[in-house]
Design an enzyme around this catalytic site. Structure first.
Site, PDB file in Angstrom:
ATOM      1  N   TYR A  47      -2.250  -1.410 -11.843  1.00  0.00           N
ATOM      2  CA  TYR A  47      -3.713  -1.446 -11.838  1.00  0.00           C
ATOM      3  C   TYR A  47      -4.367  -0.849 -13.065  1.00  0.00           C
ATOM      4  CZ  TYR A  47      -2.712  -2.569  -7.011  1.00  0.00           C
ATOM      5  OH  TYR A  47      -2.204  -3.148  -5.886  1.00  0.00           O
ATOM      6  N   CYS A  76     -18.648   5.132 -24.388  1.00  0.00           N
ATOM      7  CA  CYS A  76     -19.983   5.698 -24.261  1.00  0.00           C
ATOM      8  C   CYS A  76     -20.357   5.778 -22.779  1.00  0.00           C
ATOM      9  CB  CYS A  76     -20.982   4.844 -25.038  1.00  0.00           C
ATOM     10  SG  CYS A  76     -22.594   5.612 -25.216  1.00  0.00           S
ATOM     11  N   PRO A  94       5.244  -4.614  -1.635  1.00  0.00           N
ATOM     12  CA  PRO A  94       5.083  -3.512  -2.585  1.00  0.00           C
ATOM     13  C   PRO A  94       4.695  -4.036  -3.961  1.00  0.00           C
ATOM     14  CG  PRO A  94       7.399  -4.026  -2.312  1.00  0.00           C
ATOM     15  CD  PRO A  94       6.657  -4.897  -1.340  1.00  0.00           C
ATOM     16  N   GLY A  98       0.780  -1.230   0.000  1.00  0.00           N
ATOM     17  CA  GLY A  98       0.000   0.000   0.000  1.00  0.00           C
ATOM     18  C   GLY A  98       0.809   1.276   0.000  1.00  0.00           C
TER      19      GLY A  98
END
Length: 464
Positions: A422, A392, A322, A279
């Site tokens: 991510y 869209c 990590p 984190g």
């Protein structure tokens, strides 16, 4: 190509529509090293280069959107984490941030371990040659098949997340005639100062067994009563994501160590490991100020040593995880501008050929990113812009507020740094978008490590 100026929204120091104050950087051509990977520079033509490769040439060869991962930077960050924690601690790369066979091989060569969250992440790790004893399996709802695969592979640890998992892993280990090494994930009641959906240590969430109501202590009892099939090696804590302040880790460590002391007092056992999770934050914008690995290692080591001394415990072996902190800064996403739409008095909307299908984090977490024109330099004045995708969906935003040159035009290349974590890992086929490739660059060469999806890929899955 014509690059005429567009009548844009606010410029210079302005009040944004949301009420935030912002000012453009002094030089829009500057590629701030705080947010870009280490080999990114501008060449004499004004175009950005990574590992000596011109982004215009990369776009021509690999198309856009595409992720470009700086291998030298990735390896350097692995070495920095390994060196910071030394041989008395373990560094597990969190594979959920981004995982591929090439990444697994780099991790192995640089001496890091690997944390996986699913059976398929485990499959990639094993296929790429990561020794099973250097792999940890996480997850709040591991399937029977995933548990069977992990035990069969002899993974180094399985992190138990519920009472049901204790029973399932014990049964599978007994079935295979093995004694599986496990940790218990403990919810310590510490909420990191971050977005609600990625703060994972307060009690009202799906992960772990809570300290406050005695679930964690009961989990220890159950595992120790299954010694024939389970070896309890420690406890695991994770308090959130994109964390800069170490105060949360200090409170978490204190509470975890108090559990270790209670285990010693009740069972006469001193558990040998403690995992404080990951984190740790990175710089998405120049305003972010992350800590260096050696600073984190020193702070965590001192916290654990101090708490263990107070509890009269032998300091356990420390582990950290990590993921973003290693891979996040090493990659950028390259886009081509499609349309430029000024809204008088507001901002200019710049549409690119990707969007939420390759970076969902802005929509999910209101994440902030930087962006730069990288196919050329520009001396035009800055215009307040919002970089959006082609999907869209009104929430299809890549960079919410940024200053870009007022002469930006279709065909220009934009790059968004710090997208290694991510982004490709959470990419989707929304609107049947084709997920972008990941191209590793190093020493003047480039190679695809995850290829771009094709229409044939999508049609092959659609069995009619």
């Amino acid at each position: 190509m014509s690059r005429s100026a567009h009548p844009a929204g606010p410029r210079h120091a302005d009040v944004l529509p949301e009420g935030h104050y912002a000012a453009p950087p002094a030089d829009l051509n500057l590629l701030d090293p705080r947010v870009w990977s280490r080999t990114v520079t501008r060449n004499d033509d004004g175009a950005a280069e990574v590992a000596g490769l011109d982004v215009r040439d990369l776009a021509a060869e690999y198309g856009t959107p595409a992720f470009f991962l700086d291998e030298a930077d990735f390896r350097a960050r692995c070495r920095a984490w390994r060196a910071a924690f030394g041989h008395e601690a373990d560094v597990f790369y969190a594979g959920k941030a981004f995982l591929s066979r090439a990444v697994v091989k780099w991790l192995y060569e640089e001496g890091l371990n690997l944390d996986v969250c699913s059976g398929t992440e485990l499959a990639v790790a094993l296929d790429a040659g990561m020794p099973a004893d250097r792999i940890a399996l996480h997850g709040n709802n591991k399937s029977y098949a995933e548990i069977e695969r992990a035990v069969s592979a002899d993974v180094g640890r399985i992190v138990l997340d519920s009472f049901q998992e204790i029973a399932r892993v014990a049964a599978e280990a007994k079935k295979q005639g093995k004694r599986q090494r496990v940790q218990i994930r403990v919810t310590v009641g510490v909420e990191a100062h971050t977005h609600e959906f990625i703060a994972t240590a307060h009690e009202d969430q799906k992960f772990g067994l809570a300290l406050a109501d005695g679930q964690a202590a009961e989990a220890v009892r159950r595992v120790l009563n299954l010694r024939d099939s389970l070896e309890l090696v420690g406890v695991h804590s994770h308090i959130g994501s994109q964390i800069f302040d170490m105060a949360g880790f200090e409170v978490a460590a204190r509470r975890v160590v108090s559990l270790l002391a209670a285990v010693r007092d009740e069972h006469g056992v001193e558990l040998p490991e403690i995992d404080l999770g990951g984190g740790l934050g990175i710089a998405y914008t120049p305003d972010d100020d992350p800590r260096e690995p050696h600073e984190i290692a020193k702070a965590l080591g001192e916290i654990v040593a101090r708490e263990c001394e107070a509890a009269r415990l032998t300091p356990p072996r420390l582990s950290v995880e990590p993921g973003r902190a290693i891979v996040g800064p090493t990659a950028f996403t390259l886009y081509e501008v499609g349309t430029v739409k000024p809204l008088e008095g507001l901002r200019t909307y710049v549409s690119v050929d990707g969007g939420m299908s390759d970076n969902i984090r802005t929509a999910l977490y209101d994440a902030e990113y930087s962006v730069a024109l990288v196919s050329r330099k520009s001396d035009a004045e800055p215009m307040l812009s919002r970089v959006v995708g082609k999907h869209c969906e009104s929430g299809d935003i890549v960079v919410k507020d940024a200053f870009l040159p007022a002469d930006l035009a279709p065909g220009d290349l934009l790059a968004v740094p710090a997208t290694g974590a991510y982004c490709r890992a959470m990419a989707s086929n929304y609107n049947h978008a084709l997920r972008p490739p990941v191209v590793a660059v190093a020493d003047g060469t480039a190679r695809v490590i995850v290829r771009r999806e094709t229409e044939e890929d999508l049609l092959r899955l659609d069995v009619g």
